[in-house]
Design an enzyme around this catalytic site. Structure first.
Site, short mmCIF file in Angstrom:
data_model
loop_
_atom_site.label_atom_id
_atom_site.label_comp_id
_atom_site.label_asym_id
_atom_site.label_seq_id
_atom_site.Cartn_x
_atom_site.Cartn_y
_atom_site.Cartn_z
CB SER A 22 -0.92 -0.03 1.22
OG SER A 22 -0.78 1.13 1.98
CE LYS A 23 2.67 6.50 -3.56
NZ LYS A 23 3.90 6.18 -4.23
NE ARG A 24 -3.65 3.39 4.19
CZ ARG A 24 -3.51 2.38 5.04
NH1 ARG A 24 -2.97 2.56 6.21
NH2 ARG A 24 -3.93 1.17 4.71
#
Ligand code: GLU
Length: 483
Positions: A246-248
């Site tokens: 995930s980008k997060r």
């Protein structure tokens, strides 16, 4: 497999750049299409007006092109089809497989709270399903707003997943989902079915986080009496710590890997093995081999882990296999950008660049390594590696370098054999191992303790440069000794 020609698609939502999960789904669909001589399409799912951004569309398409996933027909944009979807809302109501729901937000919220309190899944009760025609008409006449919900039949729903085999869900677990909002606009899961049907999609290969959607979408196909495509839900891509990429969490998108010097062939190959198995020990494949081998029979059902170290190993292997010319085309602008040389200088020395590439390509892990490991091919603007300097550049080495430079200078032919004979001859005369000459010479001409074979390196640099650098090193050592 059926006899119908394969038509597949990738349907990115432009809510960010192309992340590895979507890239991998795109790749699987592409390989599936190419393997079966089918068609690969792109649909941009840009109806989520809050989260979609126009500025992500081009970078997503760019990343697909960079990966070599060229699509075969015009791109479909959902945002241009909104009115079209609305027309299907009336049609599905006519079939009797959908109904108007007049429940207010407050009622639905209260229902959800009750379910939560009773530890039940928060599903719609189906209250408006049971309204009589007269009741519906009365509400319509009173101008009450309504959404439209699909009527999921009692019992179970099953389909044969291309990855996991037969999957079944009870209707209690498939909500009567809303297919049209109170303003008449279609919801995502409804639009997707209309698109996939009209685009003639035969197989839908996507991440297994879409399985719940699939169970809902199947009922839309059935309501319209449309053929249900084959579905294949591939396992998610996890980080080494087993969390979903995930980008997060700081995971990179495809464009960032490209920026970091990963080549397209390596990314293509690596992504392909995340959730699909060639059923051999071999891991490195070119595109043609993957297209030939890729079938639905070899999908993995277990999750895949994205390991950057492994990607780098794939990158190294692919760079070593690439034609020198192709690498030179990619590296030239990087050298210029790094200030190692100029465009003008390179324009007249293309052969030299190709030669440099051929000498380094077995040693690099990313395209940037060509710059960091090969700057000395273009300028003398380097410092000597500190440890090697301390070890190799002794007063004795200065003498040897001087003597060797003199021999090199007097060589009739500056050739691989000539250089080797000169170096080994001098070593023998002095009763030394050749390494005593090889290491300081390499350090003198490149500033590094590792690199291509010494004679290849010297030849590539050319006689005047080799002599100049060896003599500069002698001066440097002498200065160091007298300091
Ligand atoms: N837009 C969806 C996504 O990006 C695609 C889902 C699908 O392939 O149907 O996850």
């Amino acid at each position: 497999m059926t006899d119908t020609p394969v038509r597949v698609r990738i349907a990115p939502s432009p809510t960010g750049y192309l992340h590895v999960g979507t890239a991998r789904s795109a790749l699987f669909n592409y390989l599936f299409a190419r393997h079966y001589g089918g068609t690969f399409l792109v649909r941009i799912e840009d109806t989520d007006l809050e989260r979609s951004r126009r500025e992500y569309i081009e970078p997503i398409l760019d990343a697909l092109r960079w990966l070599g996933l060229e699509w075969d027909e015009d791109i479909v944009y959902q945002s241009q089809r909104l009115d079209h979807y609305r027309s299907y809302v009336d049609k599905i109501l006519e079939t009797g497989h959908a109904y108007r729901c007049f429940c207010t937000k407050e009622e639905l919220d209260a229902e959800r709270e009750r379910a939560k309190a009773e530890k039940l899944p928060p599903r719609y009760s189906g209250k408006c399903r049971r309204l009589t025609q007269a009741e519906v008409q009365a509400k319509l006449d009173a101008g009450q707003p309504f959404t439209v919900r699909i009527k999921v039949p009692e019992g179970t729903t099953s389909y044969d997943d291309m990855v996991s085999g037969e999957l079944t869900r009870h209707s209690d677990d498939i909500e009567d989902m809303i297919i049209a909002r109170s303003d008449g606009s279609a919801t995502y899961n409804f639009a997707v079915v209309i698109d996939d049907h009209e685009m003639g999609i035969t197989h839908v290969i996507r991440g297994n986080d879409h399985i719940t959607n699939t169970f809902k979408q199947i009922h839309v196909y059935r309501a319209f009496d449309w053929p249900v495509p084959n579905f294949g839900h591939v396992p998610l891509i996890l980080r080494p710590d087993k969390k979903k990429v995930s980008k997060r969490l700081g995971d990179k998108d495809v464009g960032e890997y490209r920026h970091e010097g990963i080549v397209s062939d390596a990314m293509f190959n690596y992504l392909c093995l995340l959730g699909w198995n060639p059923k051999t020990e071999q891991e490195i494949y070119n595109r043609a081999a993957l297209i030939e081998r890729f079938t639905e029979a070899n999908f993995n059902a277990s999750n895949a882990v994205f390991d950057e170290e492994k990607l780098l190993a794939f990158n190294k292997a692919h760079i070593a296999m690439m034609p020198d010319h192709d690498l030179a085309v990619m590296i030239a602008p990087m050298l210029v950008e790094a200030g190692v040389t100029t465009k003008y200088w390179l324009e007249t020395r293309w052969e030299y660049l190709r030669l440099v590439v051929s000498l380094l390509k077995e040693r690099v892990r990313t395209l940037h390594d060509f710059v960091s490991l090969g700057g000395y091919f273009f300028s003398f603007d380097y410092t000597y590696e500190e440890q090697a300097d301390a070890k190799q550049f002794t007063p004795e080495a200065a003498q040897l370098l001087q003597a060797l430079a003199d021999r090199f200078e007097s060589l009739g032919e500056f050739s691989h054999d000539g250089l080797e004979t000169a170096l080994k001859g001098l070593a023998e005369e002095r009763g030394l191992k050749p390494g005593k000459l090889i290491h300081p010479t390499r350090l003198a001409v490149s500033g590094m303790s590792i690199g291509p074979g010494l004679y290849d390196l010297l030849l590539a640099l050319s006689k005047p440069i080799v002599l100049e650098r060896m003599r500069k090193a002698v001066e440097y050592i002498n200065r160091k000794a007298s300091a």
